[in-house]
Design a protein around this motif. Sequence first.
Motif, short mmCIF file in Angstrom:
data_model
loop_
_atom_site.label_atom_id
_atom_site.label_comp_id
_atom_site.label_asym_id
_atom_site.label_seq_id
_atom_site.Cartn_x
_atom_site.Cartn_y
_atom_site.Cartn_z
N ALA A 190 9.68 -16.13 24.58
CA ALA A 190 8.87 -17.34 24.76
C ALA A 190 9.81 -18.52 24.95
N PRO A 191 9.35 -19.59 25.58
CA PRO A 191 10.22 -20.76 25.79
C PRO A 191 10.78 -21.27 24.48
N GLY A 192 12.10 -21.47 24.47
CA GLY A 192 12.75 -22.01 23.29
C GLY A 192 12.96 -21.01 22.16
N ARG A 193 12.65 -19.75 22.41
CA ARG A 193 12.79 -18.75 21.36
C ARG A 193 13.72 -17.62 21.82
N GLU A 194 14.24 -16.90 20.85
CA GLU A 194 15.11 -15.77 21.18
C GLU A 194 14.28 -14.59 21.69
N ARG A 195 14.96 -13.75 22.44
CA ARG A 195 14.30 -12.53 22.91
C ARG A 195 14.03 -11.63 21.71
N GLU A 196 12.82 -11.11 21.63
CA GLU A 196 12.45 -10.27 20.48
C GLU A 196 11.90 -8.93 20.95
N GLY A 197 12.19 -7.90 20.16
CA GLY A 197 11.66 -6.58 20.46
C GLY A 197 10.18 -6.51 20.15
N VAL A 198 9.43 -5.93 21.05
CA VAL A 198 7.99 -5.79 20.89
C VAL A 198 7.62 -4.35 20.57
N ALA A 199 8.17 -3.40 21.35
CA ALA A 199 7.87 -1.98 21.15
C ALA A 199 8.98 -1.15 21.74
N GLY A 200 9.22 0.01 21.15
CA GLY A 200 10.23 0.92 21.65
C GLY A 200 9.73 2.35 21.62
N ILE A 201 10.31 3.19 22.48
CA ILE A 201 9.97 4.61 22.49
C ILE A 201 11.27 5.39 22.69
N SER A 202 11.48 6.38 21.83
CA SER A 202 12.77 7.07 21.83
C SER A 202 12.66 8.41 22.56
N ARG A 203 13.79 8.94 22.91
CA ARG A 203 13.86 10.28 23.48
C ARG A 203 14.50 11.21 22.48
#
Length: 124
Positions: free
Chosen positions: A40-53
């Motif tokens: 989001a503007p002015g915010r750090e990149r954040e993890g939302v969801a992940g999927i592993s192998r």
Amino acid sequence: QVQLVESGGGSVQAGGSLRLSCVVSGDVASNYHMAWFRQAPGREREGVAGISRPYEWTYYADSVKARFTISQDHKKNAADLQMNSLEPEDTGVYYCAASRNGGDWDRPGVYPYWGQGTQVLVSS
């Protein structure tokens, strides 16, 4: 060379849904740990969801649990993110990321491959 291309972003009212897709070219998507991040503007990149192998275990940020679902679409060679019950706080640019190596799923430095991002705007 692995490339990621996101699609599916857009504008939606609060409570609505969007489905993002990240198509992988240059390799098989299931060879990679995949994740969605947002910024989001002015915010750090954040993890939302992940999927592993290889077992497709899934991981979610607390803020999106029970609302978002990450999955692999083997036919499309893609990782999708289904987003339901969207809130204005979900607004941001959503990025897809991929890595052959494991690590903390929500740490951007784990991922060497990134898409260009797709904008999601949720209005109240």
